[in-house]
Design a protein around this motif. Structure first.
Motif, short mmCIF file in Angstrom:
data_model
loop_
_atom_site.label_atom_id
_atom_site.label_comp_id
_atom_site.label_asym_id
_atom_site.label_seq_id
_atom_site.Cartn_x
_atom_site.Cartn_y
_atom_site.Cartn_z
N GLU A 585 81.69 56.56 55.85
CA GLU A 585 83.07 56.11 55.96
C GLU A 585 83.48 55.86 57.40
O GLU A 585 84.56 55.32 57.65
N GLY A 586 82.67 56.31 58.38
CA GLY A 586 82.99 56.10 59.78
C GLY A 586 83.75 57.26 60.40
O GLY A 586 84.36 57.10 61.46
N LYS A 587 83.70 58.43 59.79
CA LYS A 587 84.43 59.58 60.34
C LYS A 587 83.82 60.07 61.65
O LYS A 587 84.53 60.44 62.59
N THR A 588 82.48 60.11 61.75
CA THR A 588 81.83 60.57 62.98
C THR A 588 82.12 59.62 64.13
O THR A 588 82.42 60.04 65.25
N SER A 589 82.05 58.32 63.86
CA SER A 589 82.37 57.34 64.90
C SER A 589 83.82 57.48 65.34
O SER A 589 84.13 57.38 66.54
N LEU A 590 84.72 57.76 64.40
CA LEU A 590 86.12 57.94 64.76
C LEU A 590 86.30 59.20 65.62
O LEU A 590 87.04 59.18 66.61
N ALA A 591 85.62 60.29 65.25
CA ALA A 591 85.75 61.53 66.02
C ALA A 591 85.26 61.33 67.46
O ALA A 591 85.92 61.76 68.41
N ILE A 592 84.10 60.69 67.62
CA ILE A 592 83.57 60.45 68.98
C ILE A 592 84.48 59.51 69.75
O ILE A 592 84.79 59.74 70.94
N SER A 593 84.93 58.43 69.10
CA SER A 593 85.78 57.45 69.77
C SER A 593 87.09 58.09 70.21
O SER A 593 87.57 57.86 71.34
N LEU A 594 87.69 58.90 69.35
CA LEU A 594 88.95 59.56 69.71
C LEU A 594 88.74 60.53 70.86
O LEU A 594 89.56 60.59 71.79
N GLY A 595 87.64 61.30 70.81
CA GLY A 595 87.37 62.25 71.89
C GLY A 595 87.14 61.55 73.23
O GLY A 595 87.67 61.98 74.27
N ARG A 596 86.36 60.50 73.24
CA ARG A 596 86.10 59.78 74.49
C ARG A 596 87.36 59.11 75.02
O ARG A 596 87.60 59.08 76.23
N ALA A 597 88.18 58.56 74.11
CA ALA A 597 89.41 57.92 74.55
C ALA A 597 90.36 58.93 75.18
O ALA A 597 90.99 58.66 76.22
N MET A 598 90.46 60.12 74.57
CA MET A 598 91.36 61.13 75.12
C MET A 598 90.83 61.70 76.43
O MET A 598 91.60 61.98 77.37
N SER A 599 89.52 61.89 76.52
CA SER A 599 88.95 62.42 77.77
C SER A 599 89.07 61.41 78.90
O SER A 599 89.26 61.78 80.08
N SER A 600 88.99 60.12 78.57
CA SER A 600 89.14 59.10 79.60
C SER A 600 90.57 59.06 80.14
O SER A 600 90.79 58.63 81.29
N SER A 601 91.53 59.49 79.34
CA SER A 601 92.92 59.50 79.78
C SER A 601 93.29 60.81 80.49
O SER A 601 94.46 61.05 80.76
N GLY A 602 92.30 61.68 80.78
CA GLY A 602 92.56 62.89 81.54
C GLY A 602 92.67 64.14 80.72
O GLY A 602 92.91 65.22 81.27
N HIS A 603 92.50 64.07 79.41
CA HIS A 603 92.58 65.26 78.57
C HIS A 603 91.23 65.96 78.53
O HIS A 603 90.18 65.33 78.65
N LYS A 604 91.29 67.27 78.37
CA LYS A 604 90.09 68.07 78.23
C LYS A 604 89.78 68.17 76.74
O LYS A 604 90.51 68.82 75.99
N VAL A 605 88.68 67.55 76.34
CA VAL A 605 88.38 67.39 74.92
C VAL A 605 87.00 67.93 74.65
O VAL A 605 86.08 67.79 75.46
N ILE A 606 86.83 68.53 73.47
CA ILE A 606 85.53 68.97 72.97
C ILE A 606 85.38 68.50 71.54
O ILE A 606 86.33 68.55 70.75
N ILE A 607 84.19 68.02 71.20
CA ILE A 607 83.89 67.61 69.84
C ILE A 607 82.84 68.55 69.28
O ILE A 607 81.83 68.84 69.92
N VAL A 608 83.11 69.10 68.12
CA VAL A 608 82.24 70.07 67.48
C VAL A 608 81.60 69.41 66.27
O VAL A 608 82.30 68.86 65.41
N ASP A 609 80.27 69.47 66.20
CA ASP A 609 79.56 68.91 65.05
C ASP A 609 79.56 69.95 63.94
O ASP A 609 78.78 70.91 63.95
N GLY A 610 80.46 69.80 62.99
CA GLY A 610 80.59 70.77 61.90
C GLY A 610 79.77 70.43 60.69
O GLY A 610 79.84 71.13 59.68
#
Length: 776
Positions: A585-610
């Motif tokens: 469905e594209g959920k993993t791509s969305l999680a990575i894309s959202l994390g990278r976008a937020m980290s690029s804007s200065g947020h401290k982000v972590i993505i957990v592979d559940g």
């Protein structure tokens, strides 16, 4: 706490608008416009195919003539009873006569159609179209002819073609067994073939009754225009000739029959008149006028009897009235007509009245014992006695009148009985006379009628006329009547266009996917918090967000983060779960894309592979070596968090792999207190914690983790994820108490989304002024 709003409670303007719009015409038109190339291609294909089929059709020519039937004729004499014109019927019955085998056989013979190429295949030149491409589209032509012959022979379906030869047909098309035995086999075959020609001619002729009621149009349709005109002109001529022949035959038969009947009728008339004369002489009836006097006597006697009965009834009624009044004490006796007509009674009534008046005057001065009062009372009684005596005399007189009337009535009845007896005897004798007279009159009338008819038919034999007339002759048609290539081509074009439109709309209706926020809310009962566009090219979406230039993907991810914050405005959303109903469905791509976008804007982000069973986050990040992660950290106890983390090589985002502890059960790990503590620890150190979890329908992991995080983002692949599957997955999350922030439509074709106009949002994207912001 679950803040989800259901679709059965519209709270926004577009929800109410969608529920009120029962037939979204603009949506359908948008779908058709988006598929215009497919519609055009199918229309062109059907049009070309139709053009080929139309050009393969053989031209047919139609010629038309008109015939009027039932014309009034100027007959010298009335022959209706002889020829029976009324039995010839109306226009509908005449149409059946024209279409009959007998008349069509005459036309076939007059025009020698058995030797015409159109009706005789042996004489026909091949007129099949040279261009016959459509035969390749017929599945029956795909089978080799040798196979067809073998199958036909096996089933006994093979028939030998009858060779058509030129011949002159016999006089009769229908043969009895005796006549057939006298003909040769070739002649019998010729007659049978003539029948087939007659059937073919009937199929080529169209007979219609016009609105005038007695006008019939004869239209012949053939491949040869000259032949069509010949048939259309010959059919009414054959019909009129057939009418004349039938009338001539009827007249001849009528003359022969009338001649025979006249001789018999003449003899019957003479015998019946002779019998009347003899009967009158035997019974003394004279010329038949003797019964008139007896009838007058009977009538007069009956009149006297009626008068006598009326007088008797009147007398009895007056007598009965007087007797009834006397029996009642004489009260009201003065009202009887007999009493009122008696002068003596009236005089006595006057005296009684005077006496009563004197008694009334004396009663004022004297008492009832006074001599004068006694004298007056005695006078009154005497008068009343005299009145009673007079009434009794009147009654006796009426009784005598009643006896006289009864005697007179009996006498009249006796006279009437005697007269009736005499009349009955005379009537019995006259019955036979009248029967003889009627028979003689009938024979005389019938003889005169037959004689008149015989004179009429004899004088008009050979002068028969037709009651039909040809109104218009058929001319040779200059252009074919069939096919109407222009109209047929228009039908093919319209059929191709409508069929293509129906196919496009049918495919759209059969599509199980979800395509718009309005549709998602109506079907799933959840708001759409993000539309993630599909990225053209081979670069994955999670790599495309690393590009620093603005793009629709980055804007969509920023909008998604903003929607997450608005989903819980009181407390910041720091831990989210990204899941879907089914894989791919594209959920993993969305999680990575959202994390990278937020980290690029200065947020401290972590993505957990559940997803402990099918981990894919590390592969997408380019980290293919195995490293300790979530499962190891849960069972490790008090270990440093940094030992279980890795750095995203493309951004500042941290990454916690699924781990190497394959022996651990995923459900036990996520249900443990240790897992809850790990999430709290990550929330304290990071601005945003993103957990990529397995699909909801397959496993229970997402339902367990959903209760540990702040919000759950449910991913639905645009125009692909089945509605029932997505709804079932959401129902499972809701029953587990998971707080779903909303739906994210993944891999949206924004170009198609805007052109097709899915829902109000699609219209806004296509026609709104901010649509340019979604183009890079």
């Amino acid at each position: 706490m679950n803040n989800t709003r259901r679709s059965d409670q519209p709270n926004t303007a577009y929800e109410i608008d969608d529920q009120m719009q029962s037939f979204p015409l603009m949506d359908y038109l948008q779908h058709l416009w988006f598929r215009k190339k497919l519609i055009l291609a199918m229309t062109v294909f059907v049009t070309v195919f139709g053009l080929i089929k139309i050009n393969e059709i053989v031209d047919l020519y139609s010629a038309k003539s008109t015939l009027m039937i039932g014309l009034p004729e100027a007959y010298v004499i009335d022959l209706e009873s002889v020829t029976d014109r009324s039995s010839w019927g109306d226009a509908e019955s005449e149409i059946e006569i024209i279409r009959s085998d007998v008349l069509m056989t005459k036309v076939v013979r007059r025009l020698n159609l058995v030797n015409h190429p159109e009706f005789n295949s042996a004489l026909r030149v091949d007129t099949e179209p040279k261009l016959n491409i459509s035969r390749y589209f017929n599945p029956a032509n795909w089978i080799p002819n040798s196979w067809k012959s073998t199958v036909s022979e096996a089933l006994g379906l093979t028939q030998k073609a009858m060779p058509a030869v030129a011949f002159k047909p016999a006089e009769s098309a229908s043969l009895t067994d005796t006549a057939a035995s006298l003909l040769s086999e070739e002649e019998i075959k010729a007659l049978e073939f003539e029948k087939t020609v007659v059937r073919a001619l009937q199929d080529k002729i169209d007979l219609q009754m016009m609105g005038y009621g007695n006008v019939i149009t004869i239209q012949a349709t053939t491949r040869d225009p000259k032949l069509a005109a010949e048939i259309a002109n010959d059919v009414p001529e054959a019909y009129m000739l057939d009418k004349l022949e039938s009338r001539f035959e009827a007249t001849q038969k009528a003359n022969a029959w009338l001649t025979e009947q006249l001789g018999e009728l003449e003899t019957k008339v003479a015998e019946s008149e002779r019998a009347i004369v003899l009967y009158r002489e035997q019974h003394g009836l004279g010329d038949g006028q003797g019964g008139t006097i007896l009838d007058a006597q009977l009538s007069e006697t009956k009149s006297q009897l009626i008068i006598a009965r009326a007088e008797k009834a009147e007398i009895d009624a007056r007598l009965s009235q007087l007797r009834r009044l006397l029996a009642g004490g004489g009260m009201g006796i003065e009202t009887a007509s007999e009493v009122m007509s008696s002068a003596l009674v009236q005089q006595l009534r006057t005296q009684e009245a005077e006496a009563l008046s004197r008694a009334s005057e004396l009663s004022v001065e004297y008492g009832p014992k006074h001599p004068r009062m006694i004298q007056v009372q005695s006078e009154i009684l005497e008068i009343r006695e005299r009145i009673r005596s007079e009434v009794e005399r009147i009654v006796k007189g009426l009784e005598q009148e009643s006896e006289f009337a009864n005697t007179r009535l009996s006498s009249i009845q006796g006279s009437l009985s005697a007269a009736q007896g005499e009349a009955n005897q005379q009537s019995k004798e006259a019955i036979q006379l009248r029967a003889l007279e009627r028979e003689a009159a009938a024979n005389r009338t019938l003889f005169e009628t037959f004689l008149s008819r015989f004179k009429e038919t004899s004088s008009t034999e050979g002068m028969e006329t037709s009651d039909a007339r040809i109104l218009s002759q058929a001319s040779v048609p200059g252009s074919p009547s069939y096919p109407n290539r222009k109209a047929m081509l228009q039908k093919y074009i319209l059929a191709g266009f409508l069929g293509a439109c129906a196919l496009v709309l049918g495919l759209q209706f059969l599509n199980p996917g979800l395509t718009s926020p309005e549709q998602v809310q109506q079907v799933l009962g959840e708001y759409v918090i993000g539309l993630i566009p599909v990225i053209s090219g081979k670069t994955p979406a999670y790599d495309a967000v690393l590009d620093k230039s603005p793009s629709p993907l980055v804007e969509a991810l920023n909008s998604l983060k903003f929607s997450l914050d608005l989903s819980h405005p009181d407390d910041p959303v720091k831990a989210i779960q990204v899941t879907s109903s089914v894989p791919e469905e594209g959920k993993t791509s969305l999680a990575i894309s959202l994390g990278r976008a937020m980290s690029s804007s200065g947020h401290k982000v972590i993505i957990v592979d559940g997803d402990l069973r099918r981990s894919s986050v590390g592969k997408k990040l380019g980290l293919r070596d195995k490293h300790k992660g979530l499962s190891d950290y849960v069972v490790a106890g008090d270990s440093e968090l940094a030992d279980f983390l890795r750095k995203d090589p493309g951004s500042n985002m941290d990454y916690m792999p699924s781990g190497t502890a394959k022996f651990a059960n995923a459900t036990d790990i996520f249900s443990s207190h240790r897992m809850s503590s790990i999430i709290d620890l990550l929330k304290s150190r990071y601005d945003l914690v993103i957990i990529d979890t397995p699909p909801v329908v397959a496993l229970a992991d997402a339902r367990i983790i959903g209760r540990l995080v702040d919000k759950t983002v449910f991913v639905v692949r645009w125009d692909k994820t089945p509605r029932k599957v997505a709804k079932a997955a959401l129902d499972q999350l809701h029953r587990a108490g998971v707080d779903v922030a909303g739906i994210v439509l993944q891999q949206v074709d924004m170009k198609r989304y805007g052109r097709v106009g899915y829902g109000n949002s699609g219209y806004y994207y296509q026609h709104g002024r901010y649509g340019k912001y979604y183009t890079s």
